[in-house]
Write a protein that holds these residues in place. Structure first.
Motif, PDB file in Angstrom:
ATOM      1  N   SER A  67      31.676  39.196  47.314  1.00  0.00           N
ATOM      2  CA  SER A  67      32.581  38.571  46.352  1.00  0.00           C
ATOM      3  C   SER A  67      33.994  39.082  46.618  1.00  0.00           C
ATOM      4  O   SER A  67      34.188  40.194  47.123  1.00  0.00           O
ATOM      5  CB  SER A  67      32.163  38.884  44.917  1.00  0.00           C
ATOM      6  OG  SER A  67      32.588  40.182  44.537  1.00  0.00           O
ATOM      7  N   ALA A  68      34.977  38.287  46.233  1.00  0.00           N
ATOM      8  CA  ALA A  68      36.376  38.603  46.547  1.00  0.00           C
ATOM      9  C   ALA A  68      36.818  39.911  45.905  1.00  0.00           C
ATOM     10  O   ALA A  68      37.355  40.803  46.579  1.00  0.00           O
ATOM     11  CB  ALA A  68      37.274  37.450  46.100  1.00  0.00           C
ATOM     12  N   PHE A  69      36.605  40.052  44.594  1.00  0.00           N
ATOM     13  CA  PHE A  69      37.133  41.235  43.925  1.00  0.00           C
ATOM     14  C   PHE A  69      36.491  42.512  44.449  1.00  0.00           C
ATOM     15  O   PHE A  69      37.160  43.543  44.600  1.00  0.00           O
ATOM     16  CB  PHE A  69      36.914  41.138  42.408  1.00  0.00           C
ATOM     17  CG  PHE A  69      37.398  42.359  41.677  1.00  0.00           C
ATOM     18  CD1 PHE A  69      38.761  42.533  41.425  1.00  0.00           C
ATOM     19  CD2 PHE A  69      36.524  43.361  41.289  1.00  0.00           C
ATOM     20  CE1 PHE A  69      39.226  43.684  40.788  1.00  0.00           C
ATOM     21  CE2 PHE A  69      36.982  44.508  40.641  1.00  0.00           C
ATOM     22  CZ  PHE A  69      38.335  44.667  40.395  1.00  0.00           C
ATOM     23  N   GLU A  72      37.764  42.460  48.810  1.00  0.00           N
ATOM     24  CA  GLU A  72      39.018  42.070  49.468  1.00  0.00           C
ATOM     25  C   GLU A  72      40.098  43.148  49.406  1.00  0.00           C
ATOM     26  O   GLU A  72      40.862  43.327  50.366  1.00  0.00           O
ATOM     27  CB  GLU A  72      39.563  40.786  48.836  1.00  0.00           C
ATOM     28  CG  GLU A  72      38.866  39.531  49.315  1.00  0.00           C
ATOM     29  CD  GLU A  72      39.564  38.273  48.860  1.00  0.00           C
ATOM     30  OE1 GLU A  72      39.249  37.186  49.394  1.00  0.00           O
ATOM     31  OE2 GLU A  72      40.441  38.339  47.972  1.00  0.00           O
ATOM     32  N   TRP A  75      45.086  44.270  46.221  1.00  0.00           N
ATOM     33  CA  TRP A  75      45.070  43.697  44.879  1.00  0.00           C
ATOM     34  C   TRP A  75      46.438  43.162  44.416  1.00  0.00           C
ATOM     35  O   TRP A  75      46.501  42.243  43.597  1.00  0.00           O
ATOM     36  CB  TRP A  75      44.557  44.729  43.880  1.00  0.00           C
ATOM     37  CG  TRP A  75      45.595  45.726  43.435  1.00  0.00           C
ATOM     38  CD1 TRP A  75      46.021  46.818  44.108  1.00  0.00           C
ATOM     39  CD2 TRP A  75      46.345  45.666  42.224  1.00  0.00           C
ATOM     40  NE1 TRP A  75      46.982  47.474  43.403  1.00  0.00           N
ATOM     41  CE2 TRP A  75      47.192  46.798  42.230  1.00  0.00           C
ATOM     42  CE3 TRP A  75      46.387  44.808  41.131  1.00  0.00           C
ATOM     43  CZ2 TRP A  75      48.081  47.066  41.190  1.00  0.00           C
ATOM     44  CZ3 TRP A  75      47.262  45.065  40.094  1.00  0.00           C
ATOM     45  CH2 TRP A  75      48.100  46.195  40.121  1.00  0.00           C
ATOM     46  N   LYS A  80      49.547  38.045  45.310  1.00  0.00           N
ATOM     47  CA  LYS A  80      48.344  37.913  44.474  1.00  0.00           C
ATOM     48  C   LYS A  80      48.663  38.305  43.028  1.00  0.00           C
ATOM     49  O   LYS A  80      49.381  39.274  42.762  1.00  0.00           O
ATOM     50  CB  LYS A  80      47.217  38.812  45.005  1.00  0.00           C
ATOM     51  CG  LYS A  80      45.952  38.805  44.132  1.00  0.00           C
ATOM     52  CD  LYS A  80      44.937  39.806  44.635  1.00  0.00           C
ATOM     53  CE  LYS A  80      43.739  39.879  43.692  1.00  0.00           C
ATOM     54  NZ  LYS A  80      44.053  40.444  42.370  1.00  0.00           N
ATOM     55  N   SER A  83      43.849  40.121  38.229  1.00  0.00           N
ATOM     56  CA  SER A  83      42.658  39.519  37.638  1.00  0.00           C
ATOM     57  C   SER A  83      42.251  40.339  36.420  1.00  0.00           C
ATOM     58  O   SER A  83      42.766  41.442  36.178  1.00  0.00           O
ATOM     59  CB  SER A  83      41.507  39.500  38.650  1.00  0.00           C
ATOM     60  OG  SER A  83      41.016  40.823  38.866  1.00  0.00           O
ATOM     61  N   TYR A 108      40.304  41.584  52.919  1.00  0.00           N
ATOM     62  CA  TYR A 108      41.408  40.632  53.094  1.00  0.00           C
ATOM     63  C   TYR A 108      42.138  40.924  54.401  1.00  0.00           C
ATOM     64  O   TYR A 108      42.637  40.005  55.054  1.00  0.00           O
ATOM     65  CB  TYR A 108      42.374  40.726  51.912  1.00  0.00           C
ATOM     66  CG  TYR A 108      43.414  39.630  51.893  1.00  0.00           C
ATOM     67  CD1 TYR A 108      43.050  38.312  51.642  1.00  0.00           C
ATOM     68  CD2 TYR A 108      44.759  39.920  52.128  1.00  0.00           C
ATOM     69  CE1 TYR A 108      44.004  37.304  51.625  1.00  0.00           C
ATOM     70  CE2 TYR A 108      45.725  38.907  52.111  1.00  0.00           C
ATOM     71  CZ  TYR A 108      45.336  37.606  51.869  1.00  0.00           C
ATOM     72  OH  TYR A 108      46.277  36.597  51.854  1.00  0.00           O
ATOM     73  N   SER A 131      39.401  33.884  45.719  1.00  0.00           N
ATOM     74  CA  SER A 131      40.071  34.613  44.635  1.00  0.00           C
ATOM     75  C   SER A 131      41.025  33.671  43.913  1.00  0.00           C
ATOM     76  O   SER A 131      42.070  33.287  44.456  1.00  0.00           O
ATOM     77  CB  SER A 131      40.828  35.815  45.200  1.00  0.00           C
ATOM     78  OG  SER A 131      41.589  36.434  44.190  1.00  0.00           O
ATOM     79  N   ARG A 134      44.426  35.076  43.515  1.00  0.00           N
ATOM     80  CA  ARG A 134      45.134  35.214  44.795  1.00  0.00           C
ATOM     81  C   ARG A 134      45.691  33.858  45.223  1.00  0.00           C
ATOM     82  O   ARG A 134      46.797  33.760  45.753  1.00  0.00           O
ATOM     83  CB  ARG A 134      44.199  35.773  45.871  1.00  0.00           C
ATOM     84  CG  ARG A 134      44.932  36.264  47.121  1.00  0.00           C
ATOM     85  CD  ARG A 134      43.969  36.797  48.181  1.00  0.00           C
ATOM     86  NE  ARG A 134      43.252  37.992  47.749  1.00  0.00           N
ATOM     87  CZ  ARG A 134      43.749  39.228  47.797  1.00  0.00           C
ATOM     88  NH1 ARG A 134      44.985  39.433  48.236  1.00  0.00           N
ATOM     89  NH2 ARG A 134      43.026  40.252  47.399  1.00  0.00           N
ATOM     90  N   TYR A 172      34.180  30.895  41.624  1.00  0.00           N
ATOM     91  CA  TYR A 172      34.522  31.906  40.622  1.00  0.00           C
ATOM     92  C   TYR A 172      33.450  32.990  40.562  1.00  0.00           C
ATOM     93  O   TYR A 172      32.305  32.734  40.189  1.00  0.00           O
ATOM     94  CB  TYR A 172      34.669  31.258  39.244  1.00  0.00           C
ATOM     95  CG  TYR A 172      34.935  32.264  38.140  1.00  0.00           C
ATOM     96  CD1 TYR A 172      36.135  32.979  38.104  1.00  0.00           C
ATOM     97  CD2 TYR A 172      34.001  32.501  37.143  1.00  0.00           C
ATOM     98  CE1 TYR A 172      36.375  33.909  37.091  1.00  0.00           C
ATOM     99  CE2 TYR A 172      34.236  33.417  36.128  1.00  0.00           C
ATOM    100  CZ  TYR A 172      35.422  34.126  36.113  1.00  0.00           C
ATOM    101  OH  TYR A 172      35.671  35.052  35.119  1.00  0.00           O
ATOM    102  N   ASP A 175      36.501  37.040  38.698  1.00  0.00           N
ATOM    103  CA  ASP A 175      37.891  37.533  38.753  1.00  0.00           C
ATOM    104  C   ASP A 175      38.867  36.505  38.171  1.00  0.00           C
ATOM    105  O   ASP A 175      39.721  35.959  38.865  1.00  0.00           O
ATOM    106  CB  ASP A 175      38.285  37.924  40.179  1.00  0.00           C
ATOM    107  CG  ASP A 175      37.992  36.834  41.198  1.00  0.00           C
ATOM    108  OD1 ASP A 175      37.294  35.851  40.840  1.00  0.00           O
ATOM    109  OD2 ASP A 175      38.448  36.960  42.343  1.00  0.00           O
TER     110      ASP A 175
END
Length: 1047
Positions: A67-69, A72, A75, A80, A83, A108, A131, A134, A172, A175
């Motif tokens: 998952s992105a959060f 990646e 932040w 970006k 979140s 990322y 994201s 992002r 989704y 985040d």
């Protein structure tokens, strides 16, 4: 209400279309999931129900995900926006104040390394999330996107396609842009339904021409329950059930919006598929309590998590009735139009099955239910409940503690279990699973657990700035599974047909044989004469003054012996292994007090066995492993037991008595049963080594005594029996685990066999402990700062006595253990007493096991036989002197039936394919004492009934193994026992011979009668002539005619 409600006419048309297309099939099956608890659970030992060796369907979508959060990082870079999870972890609202996902796995930046990790695994798909903050820092997808971010995801998708890896994109994964939380209250506000639709439309439009699988959101249950109910997750709101129910309602509508947007505007051109990832736990009724009420509770528990979201989307467009009853007016309602609009807004079923939902599931059970990680069962429930949809396991896996690092051994077996459960669901239950995503690709930020746990297939050291991806052993294992497309059978797993040797021991093993002087038949030993029932009360009364002649007690007077051996003889086995009671025969431990009655009893047992043409295998000392005496005579234990050398001498004296009194009826002696288990009773390493030392010397002295004084007359073989479970390296990818397994076997078996036999690579046995074991203990002592040599030393005389003091190798084998090394640190040594081999044992959850936790691993028997043969050569016979499994079934003991067939199959393979000098297999044991456990017969309390496994064992014995034609084994006799041709002819024509013999005897008797008559008549005539001559000499007239009588 919806921001853009559908007109009523459009809803009606949609409803008719769904009916025409058969979409109501699943809705009609709601509630059918109950059947999965009502059906009997599959037998784990039948048809690979515990572990299935098979492959997945062609084209199966193997994958991994992130998952992105969580991964990646970056932040606040590249424009970006924050979140809700950034805010949660940076503020005091969250439960974590020291750990953040600011950098995390830095995917990322290092996304190309992630793609290389995917290539290493050989996967065909990669599930990742975009994201939202992002791409759109302000959360508004109608504005301008972050161009650099769009290019980043475009590059990632392009590279995946280059590597023939299908992107599975989640819109989704928790985040939410913080600005939307602050402005609208997050998912509590249905304004987000429209905002999410805009965001989804942008993603479909921007990336959809190259993405064929879309997931709108990941596990909305946790968003609603943990994010807005308990506050454990971001945004940390504690709105309770009311807050969770509103959020869930909006999440469902947001998903439906996105699906309809794709279906109407993008599907015709892009031809992709859209779904939502729903998480679930699994719950089982209390064992033996699968009543209708308990099943209903299980159904409600599943509906409270999975059904909460799946019923509206995959079912009838509405919430489960159980939720309506539970929450009442708190539960938002779908209008009739909304029900039609929400229903069937998924092209496949995407399931998340991992620790997050299973942890929460424990709070949803009651009345003895249990949460279990059974992926097969939840997949079966989905099929029954929602009309057999196609299923993607979008998140499957467990976690490891951060301290585990790259050597995540336990995670291998959980992965193995989960993936095999999916395979079983496909092959046995017909569930249409088309893909599996192992979660996660790399270590990341694990939500409210931070970095304390790890779920990645690739290890990341978060203290290092470069965030290097290093494959864990789970990555190696998953790569292996993908390469094989599952778990194909190996060549050694098939059944072998053939016979065991004719001289093979078909045996049954027991522990110490109980001496029962009563019941006793007194009919020839009681001198009294009795009257019965003179007074009408049925009593016996001795007649005064009358004494009868008696005789000494006979073996047939011991009624218990007859009954016990009758049971044994009915099994068809040829050898009976039992133990004498040392403390009963010599209560004081020496010859000062010999229990001659006990010896007489044992003599009778041996005598009755000989009458039945059965062999006895007798154990001199059977340790009880229980305080206070461990099976030793009390005075010996009081003086130190096996820690005192005097027990060695006492054992020799006891052995001499048994050899002299019982030896004529014994062909096989075992001096000590499982000395390697007895030493475990002692607390310290020093005591363990000393006890093992003295046990070895006691055996050697008893062996030498027999060789010297009794062997030439009695001709028996003498050994000691070792507990010999196989040790399999727990982690097949680590050399340290292979070394630990070998070390474990040396401490278990080599400690006793090396001094007696010596490894085959030594030209002559040194009569000493394994060199590898000695070296390890010396190094260990140095690490621990201990002084002195850890092992006792043998004198040269003792070594000479030990060398070759074994007539055969006796092994008691029951199971296989996974072995791994313990952490070898000073702090560990100080904290607790560790085994000297520094190994720990693990359990493979895919192995079938008994109620007592014994794993059934048939191939372990073949491996232990090969290990012993490779180390000590094949000149000595190998005998499995005990092997069995507990089974709680009183009669239909299916587990034991499977055990006997499968273990004897491996024994046959060891003999035929590997050339192992295996000469016997003894089943443990004859009869239960109380409850149903290991016995082939039930206890006397249950009328000593034969169990079904006895028929299986008897059949194998009758056939001499597993012959192709299922015929009875006929063994060719030795040259000294070869039948003559005349004998064979006589046996064939025995009826004619009997008849002819009768005729011959009759003829002889008639002839003899004729001869007798003739001789008798001749003798009479001879006497008559003599009288006439005598009368003539005397002047008497002789007339042979009768006198004439005148009238």
């Amino acid at each position: 209400m919806l921001n853009h409600p559908l007109p009523t006419l459009q809803c009606l048309l949609l409803s008719l279309l769904l009916l025409a297309c058969g979409w109501n099939k699943a809705a009609g099956s709601l509630g059918e999931g109950r059947k999965i608890w009502q059906q009997p659970k599959p037998e784990p030992i039948i048809q690979d129900q515990s572990f299935l060796h098979d492959t997945f369907p062609s084209g199966f979508l193997w994958g991994s995900g992130t998952s992105a959060f969580q991964t990646e990082g970056s932040w606040d870079q590249g424009g970006k926006g924050a979140s809700i999870w950034d805010h949660f972890t940076h503020s005091s609202v969250g439960y974590l104040t020291t750990e953040t996902a600011n950098v995390a796995s830095d995917s990322y930046i290092h996304w190309e390394e992630d793609v290389k990790a995917l290539e290493y695994l050989g996967v065909r798909s990669y599930s990742f999330s975009l994201s939202w903050p992002r791409l759109f820092p302000d959360g508004n997808a109608r504005g301008q996107p972050n161009t650099a971010v769009v290019e980043h995801y475009s590059r990632l998708i392009g590279r995946l396609l280059e590597k023939k890896i299908k992107p599975i994109v989640t819109l989704y994964h928790w985040d939410l842009p913080q600005v939307l939380q602050e402005r609208y209250g997050g998912w509590k506000n249905d304004t987000l339904v429209g905002l999410f639709e805009d965001y989804a439309a942008f993603c479909f439009r921007t990336f959809g021409n190259r993405v064929k699988y879309w997931l709108t959101m990941h596990n909305p249950y946790l968003v609603a329950a943990q994010g807005y109910g308990t506050g454990v997750h971001a945004p940390g709101e504690t709105g309770g059930p009311a807050g969770s129910l509103i959020v869930a309602h909006n999440l469902i509508k947001a998903h439906a919006k996105a699906w309809h947007t794709y279906n109407s505007n993008f599907r015709p051109a892009q031809k992709g598929k859209v779904s939502i990832v729903l998480g679930s736990h699994w719950v089982e009724p209390q064992k033996g309590q699968d009543t209708a009420a308990s099943v209903e509770l299980c159904q409600q528990s599943t509906e409270a998590v999975l059904g909460w979201f799946a019923n509206p989307i995959f079912g009838n467009g509405d919430y489960p009735v159980s939720l309506k009853i539970k929450h009442g007016s708190l539960l938002p309602a779908f209008s009739p139009e909304e029900k039609l609009w929400v229903q069937k807004t998924a092209d496949f079923f995407a399931l998340s099955f991992g620790p997050n939902n299973l942890r929460l599931g424990r709070n949803l059970v009651s009345y003895g239910q249990s949460v279990t990680p059974d992926l097969r069962r939840i997949l079966g429930w989905i099929k029954l409940e929602y009309g057999d949809p196609r299923v993607l396991v979008a998140e499957g896996g467990w976690y490891s503690e951060a301290s585990v690092g790259r050597e995540d051994t336990i995670a291998i077996y959980l992965m193995k279990k989960f993936i095999n459960q999916v395979l079983q669901a496909i092959r046995f239950d017909g569930v249409q699973v088309f893909g599996y995503s192992a979660w996660s690709l790399v270590d990341g930020f694990e939500w409210n657990y931070g970095y304390t746990i790890r779920r990645g297939l690739f290890y990341i050291d978060f203290s290092q700035p470069n965030r290097t991806r290093t494959p864990k052993t789970t990555a190696q294992y998953y790569r292996h599974v993908i390469a094989n497309n599952g778990f194909p059978r190996d060549e050694t797993s098939g059944e072998l047909q053939g016979h065991f040797p004719c001289e093979f021991h078909w045996g049954i093993s027991d522990s110490t044989l109980q001496v029962h002087f009563y019941p006793f038949s007194p009919q020839f030993t009681d001198p009294h004469l009795y009257t019965w029932n003179l007074t009408g009360d049925g009593s016996l009364r001795p007649v005064p003054g009358v004494k009868l002649n008696t005789r000494q007690a006979q073996c047939t007077d011991y009624l218990a012996i007859h009954g016990h051996l009758r049971l044994f003889a009915s099994t068809g086995a040829s050898h009976y292994r039992f133990a004498l009671n040392w403390s009963l025969i010599l209560p004081q431990g020496d010859r000062s007090n010999v229990n001659t009655e006990a010896l007489r009893y044992y003599q009778c047992v041996l005598s009755e066995l000989r009458k039945l043409d059965l062999e006895a295998v007798v154990i001199l000392y059977y340790p009880t492993h229980r305080a206070p005496h461990l099976g030793l005579p009390g005075p010996l234990q009081a003086s130190g037991g096996w820690l005192n050398y005097s027990t060695v001498d006492a054992f020799q004296e006891y052995a001499a008595l048994c050899y002299r009194e019982l030896g004529s009826g014994v062909r096989y002696w075992i001096t000590v049963n499982e000395p390697n288990r007895l030493v475990d009773v002692y607390s310290s390493g020093k005591e363990k080594h000393q006890a093992a030392h003295n046990l070895l010397l006691a055996h050697a002295k008893a062996w030498r005594l027999y060789e010297r004084e009794y062997s030439s007359q009695q001709g028996a073989m003498v050994s000691l029996a070792l507990h010999a479970d196989w040790a399999e390296p727990a982690n097949p990818f680590l050399e340290s685990h292979a070394a630990a397994a070998q070390r474990f076997l040396l401490f278990e078996l080599g400690r006793f066999l090396d001094p007696l036999l010596g490894p085959r690579y030594e030209e002559k046995s040194k009569g000493d402990y394994p060199q590898e074991m000695k070296a390890y203990l010396e190094e260990r002592a140095q690490v621990m700062g201990l002084t002195g040599y850890p092992l006792p030393n043998f004198t040269e005389t003792e070594r000479e006595e030990l060398r070759g003091a074994l007539s055969f190798i006796a092994l008691n084998h029951f199971t296989t253990r996974l072995v791994s090394p313990l952490p070898h640190t000073q702090s560990n040594f100080q904290q607790r007493q560790l085994p000297d081999h520094d190994c720990m044992t693990l359990f493979d959850p895919t192995w079938p096991s008994s109620s007592m936790g014994q794993a059934l691993v048939p191939w372990g028997l073949r491996k232990i036989l090969n290990w012993v043969t490779e180390r000590y050569g094949g000149s000595l016979p190998l005998i499995i002197t005990a092997s069995g499994v507990d089974d709680q079934a009183l009669v239909e003991d299916k587990l034991r039936q499977h055990y006997l067939r499968s273990y004897l199959q491996e024994a046959l393979k060891a003999h035929h394919l590997d050339g192992i000098n295996l000469q016997g297999f003894y089943v443990w044991k004859l009869q239960d004492h109380h409850a149903a456990q290991f016995g082939l017969f039930t206890s006397t309390h249950h009328q000593s009934k034969a169990k079904a496994s006895l028929a299986v064992y008897r059949e194998i014995i009758t056939h001499g193994g597993f012959p192709e034609d299922n015929t009875t084994q006929t063994c060719r006799l030795s040259e000294f026992q070869q039948p003559c041709s005349a004998c064979a002819w006589m046996f064939k024509n025995k009826a004619m011979l009997v008849f002819g013999g009768c005729l011959l005897i009759t003829a002889v008797m008639l002839a003899a009668l004729v001869v007798f008559v003739i001789i008798t008549r001749n003798q009479r005539r001879g006497r008559g002539r003599g009288v006439s001559r005598r009368r003539r000499r005397e002047g008497v007239s002789v007339c042979s005619c009768p006198p004439v009588v005148k009238s």
